[in-house]
Design a protein around this motif. Structure first.
Motif, PDB file in Angstrom:
ATOM      1  N   ARG A   1       0.830  -1.291   0.199  1.00  0.00           N
ATOM      2  CA  ARG A   1      -0.027  -0.144   0.150  1.00  0.00           C
ATOM      3  C   ARG A   1       0.852   1.129  -0.003  1.00  0.00           C
ATOM      4  O   ARG A   1       0.556   2.246  -0.554  1.00  0.00           O
ATOM      5  CB  ARG A   1      -1.269  -0.031   1.275  1.00  0.00           C
ATOM      6  CG  ARG A   1      -2.068  -0.843   0.992  1.00  0.00           C
ATOM      7  CD  ARG A   1      -3.258  -0.730   2.312  1.00  0.00           C
ATOM      8  NE  ARG A   1      -4.189  -1.852   1.853  1.00  0.00           N
ATOM      9  CZ  ARG A   1      -5.050  -1.975   2.907  1.00  0.00           C
ATOM     10  NH1 ARG A   1      -5.051  -1.646   3.709  1.00  0.00           N
ATOM     11  NH2 ARG A   1      -6.090  -2.786   2.410  1.00  0.00           N
ATOM     12  N   ARG A   2       2.087   1.217   0.739  1.00  0.00           N
ATOM     13  CA  ARG A   2       2.792   2.366   0.753  1.00  0.00           C
ATOM     14  C   ARG A   2       3.570   2.736  -0.639  1.00  0.00           C
ATOM     15  O   ARG A   2       3.650   3.836  -1.016  1.00  0.00           O
ATOM     16  CB  ARG A   2       3.864   1.969   1.920  1.00  0.00           C
ATOM     17  CG  ARG A   2       4.993   3.475   1.886  1.00  0.00           C
ATOM     18  CD  ARG A   2       5.862   3.333   3.141  1.00  0.00           C
ATOM     19  NE  ARG A   2       6.616   4.423   3.285  1.00  0.00           N
ATOM     20  CZ  ARG A   2       7.606   4.611   4.014  1.00  0.00           C
ATOM     21  NH1 ARG A   2       7.819   3.824   5.027  1.00  0.00           N
ATOM     22  NH2 ARG A   2       8.358   5.609   3.717  1.00  0.00           N
ATOM     23  N   VAL A   3       3.982   1.537  -1.335  1.00  0.00           N
ATOM     24  CA  VAL A   3       4.727   1.581  -2.603  1.00  0.00           C
ATOM     25  C   VAL A   3       3.606   1.785  -3.612  1.00  0.00           C
ATOM     26  O   VAL A   3       3.815   2.588  -4.546  1.00  0.00           O
ATOM     27  CB  VAL A   3       5.440   0.309  -2.711  1.00  0.00           C
ATOM     28  CG1 VAL A   3       6.034   0.526  -4.257  1.00  0.00           C
ATOM     29  CG2 VAL A   3       6.560   0.468  -1.742  1.00  0.00           C
ATOM     30  N   ASN A   4       2.573   1.189  -3.743  1.00  0.00           N
ATOM     31  CA  ASN A   4       1.724   1.132  -4.945  1.00  0.00           C
ATOM     32  C   ASN A   4       0.564   1.751  -4.718  1.00  0.00           C
ATOM     33  O   ASN A   4      -0.187   1.827  -6.022  1.00  0.00           O
ATOM     34  CB  ASN A   4       1.455  -0.451  -5.396  1.00  0.00           C
ATOM     35  CG  ASN A   4       2.732  -1.223  -5.670  1.00  0.00           C
ATOM     36  OD1 ASN A   4       3.569  -0.461  -6.175  1.00  0.00           O
ATOM     37  ND2 ASN A   4       2.579  -2.488  -5.242  1.00  0.00           N
ATOM     38  N   GLY A   5       0.030   2.183  -3.513  1.00  0.00           N
ATOM     39  CA  GLY A   5      -1.298   2.822  -3.403  1.00  0.00           C
ATOM     40  C   GLY A   5      -1.954   2.236  -2.330  1.00  0.00           C
ATOM     41  O   GLY A   5      -1.991   0.799  -1.999  1.00  0.00           O
ATOM     42  N   PRO A   6      -3.094   2.880  -2.021  1.00  0.00           N
ATOM     43  CA  PRO A   6      -3.837   2.331  -0.914  1.00  0.00           C
ATOM     44  C   PRO A   6      -4.896   0.942  -1.167  1.00  0.00           C
ATOM     45  O   PRO A   6      -5.563   0.411  -0.415  1.00  0.00           O
ATOM     46  CB  PRO A   6      -4.938   3.486  -0.648  1.00  0.00           C
ATOM     47  CG  PRO A   6      -4.959   4.562  -1.685  1.00  0.00           C
ATOM     48  CD  PRO A   6      -3.480   4.282  -2.311  1.00  0.00           C
TER      49      PRO A   6
ATOM     50  N   ASP B   1      -3.359  -5.045  -2.180  1.00  0.00           N
ATOM     51  CA  ASP B   1      -3.651  -5.906  -1.173  1.00  0.00           C
ATOM     52  C   ASP B   1      -2.306  -6.584  -0.702  1.00  0.00           C
ATOM     53  O   ASP B   1      -2.496  -7.529   0.219  1.00  0.00           O
ATOM     54  CB  ASP B   1      -4.703  -6.910  -1.253  1.00  0.00           C
ATOM     55  CG  ASP B   1      -4.428  -7.918  -2.508  1.00  0.00           C
ATOM     56  OD1 ASP B   1      -3.369  -7.678  -3.087  1.00  0.00           O
ATOM     57  OD2 ASP B   1      -5.307  -8.605  -2.895  1.00  0.00           O
ATOM     58  N   GLY B   2      -1.235  -6.476  -1.349  1.00  0.00           N
ATOM     59  CA  GLY B   2      -0.013  -7.231  -1.002  1.00  0.00           C
ATOM     60  C   GLY B   2       0.265  -8.591  -1.562  1.00  0.00           C
ATOM     61  O   GLY B   2       1.038  -9.208  -1.601  1.00  0.00           O
ATOM     62  N   GLN B   3      -0.802  -9.134  -2.254  1.00  0.00           N
ATOM     63  CA  GLN B   3      -0.642 -10.564  -2.758  1.00  0.00           C
ATOM     64  C   GLN B   3       0.269 -10.752  -3.934  1.00  0.00           C
ATOM     65  O   GLN B   3       1.193 -11.582  -3.602  1.00  0.00           O
ATOM     66  CB  GLN B   3      -2.054 -11.076  -3.464  1.00  0.00           C
ATOM     67  CG  GLN B   3      -3.185 -11.245  -2.521  1.00  0.00           C
ATOM     68  CD  GLN B   3      -2.965 -12.217  -1.504  1.00  0.00           C
ATOM     69  OE1 GLN B   3      -2.554 -13.176  -1.782  1.00  0.00           O
ATOM     70  NE2 GLN B   3      -3.053 -11.942  -0.207  1.00  0.00           N
ATOM     71  N   ASN B   4       0.594  -9.573  -4.642  1.00  0.00           N
ATOM     72  CA  ASN B   4       1.549  -9.784  -5.646  1.00  0.00           C
ATOM     73  C   ASN B   4       2.996  -9.611  -5.152  1.00  0.00           C
ATOM     74  O   ASN B   4       3.703 -10.578  -5.434  1.00  0.00           O
ATOM     75  CB  ASN B   4       1.374  -8.650  -6.721  1.00  0.00           C
ATOM     76  CG  ASN B   4       0.016  -8.989  -7.694  1.00  0.00           C
ATOM     77  OD1 ASN B   4      -0.429 -10.153  -7.965  1.00  0.00           O
ATOM     78  ND2 ASN B   4      -0.214  -7.782  -8.279  1.00  0.00           N
ATOM     79  N   LEU B   5       3.152  -8.860  -4.090  1.00  0.00           N
ATOM     80  CA  LEU B   5       4.225  -8.655  -3.402  1.00  0.00           C
ATOM     81  C   LEU B   5       4.623  -9.747  -2.693  1.00  0.00           C
ATOM     82  O   LEU B   5       5.675 -10.266  -2.765  1.00  0.00           O
ATOM     83  CB  LEU B   5       4.363  -7.399  -2.427  1.00  0.00           C
ATOM     84  CG  LEU B   5       5.568  -7.352  -1.731  1.00  0.00           C
ATOM     85  CD1 LEU B   5       6.732  -7.116  -2.354  1.00  0.00           C
ATOM     86  CD2 LEU B   5       5.244  -6.079  -0.715  1.00  0.00           C
ATOM     87  N   GLN B   6       3.775 -10.499  -2.052  1.00  0.00           N
ATOM     88  CA  GLN B   6       3.904 -11.772  -1.040  1.00  0.00           C
ATOM     89  C   GLN B   6       4.321 -12.892  -2.051  1.00  0.00           C
ATOM     90  O   GLN B   6       5.044 -13.562  -2.074  1.00  0.00           O
ATOM     91  CB  GLN B   6       2.764 -11.986  -0.444  1.00  0.00           C
ATOM     92  CG  GLN B   6       2.856 -13.492   0.413  1.00  0.00           C
ATOM     93  CD  GLN B   6       1.810 -13.650   1.581  1.00  0.00           C
ATOM     94  OE1 GLN B   6       1.086 -12.764   1.460  1.00  0.00           O
ATOM     95  NE2 GLN B   6       1.945 -14.831   2.130  1.00  0.00           N
ATOM     96  N   HIS B   7       3.659 -13.008  -3.271  1.00  0.00           N
ATOM     97  CA  HIS B   7       3.880 -13.993  -4.299  1.00  0.00           C
ATOM     98  C   HIS B   7       5.321 -13.741  -4.872  1.00  0.00           C
ATOM     99  O   HIS B   7       6.226 -14.843  -4.859  1.00  0.00           O
ATOM    100  CB  HIS B   7       3.104 -14.060  -5.493  1.00  0.00           C
ATOM    101  CG  HIS B   7       3.096 -15.028  -6.445  1.00  0.00           C
ATOM    102  ND1 HIS B   7       2.786 -16.199  -6.385  1.00  0.00           N
ATOM    103  CD2 HIS B   7       3.803 -15.068  -7.746  1.00  0.00           C
ATOM    104  CE1 HIS B   7       3.290 -17.099  -7.452  1.00  0.00           C
ATOM    105  NE2 HIS B   7       3.889 -16.215  -8.139  1.00  0.00           N
TER     106      HIS B   7
END
Length: 186
Positions: free
Chosen positions: A14-19, A22-28
């Motif tokens: 959310r900090r990097v890509n916007g509010p 959901d963080g799923q792509n980063l976690q993957h």
């Protein structure tokens, strides 16, 4: 990653890509990318070595545990989790930091997941293998992992003057003797 609190995939995304992220792509990406963590730490150590103003720092060796549940994560066992001050179900990592007071720098320069000896029993080792653990992986104590990291930093010519560690490591006579044998001040 520079967030002071609530550092998780969702909040970082959310900090990097916007509010709305959901963080799923980063976690993957973090879970499935075929990157070698040691290469990353070697790069960090190389960058420290390239800056003369960072000479004379201190290595800091410590471990940290987090509560975890489930069979899917490597190293999850009942073990001492120092942050909680008790034995609980969780994972423990052993980390080596580099601290330089005049430059106000602290950075992690190496880390390894500690795998309790029970993880190497046949049935449990299959869980590690499913998580892409190397076939030749062997049990190493926290102190063995820490000493291996200190030796690696020394071989990389990281410009430290002293090694600091807590009593968990310091009360181990063999560990202290090995640090002495490396001709390191601790």
């Amino acid at each position: 990653l520079t967030m002071e609190t609530k550092r998780n995939y969702k909040n970082i995304a959310r900090r990097v890509n916007g509010p709305d992220d959901d963080g799923q792509n980063l976690q993957h990406f973090m879970s499935e990318s075929p990157w070698n963590h040691q290469d990353t730490f070697d790069q960090i150590q190389e960058e420290i070595c390239s800056l003369p103003q960072l000479s004379g720092g201190m290595l800091t060796l410590d471990d940290s545990g987090e509560r975890r549940w489930g069979e899917g994560s490597a190293g999850v066992k009942n073990q001492y989790l120092g942050r909680l001050g008790k034995v609980d179900l969780g994972q423990v990592g052993v980390a080596l930091g580099y601290y330089h007071h005049p430059c106000k720098l602290w950075t992690m320069v190496d880390a390894e997941l500690y795998l309790p000896e029970k993880c190497f029993e046949a049935e449990q080792f299959e869980i590690l293998r499913k998580g892409h653990a190397p076939k030749d992986l062997i049990f190493e104590s926290k102190n063995q992992l820490g000493l291996k990291m200190v030796r690696w930093a020394k071989s990389n010519k990281l410009p430290f003057e002293v090694v600091g560690f807590d009593t968990w490591y310091g009360r181990d006579e063999k560990f202290r003797a090995a640090v002495n044998q490396e001709e390191l001040l601790y």
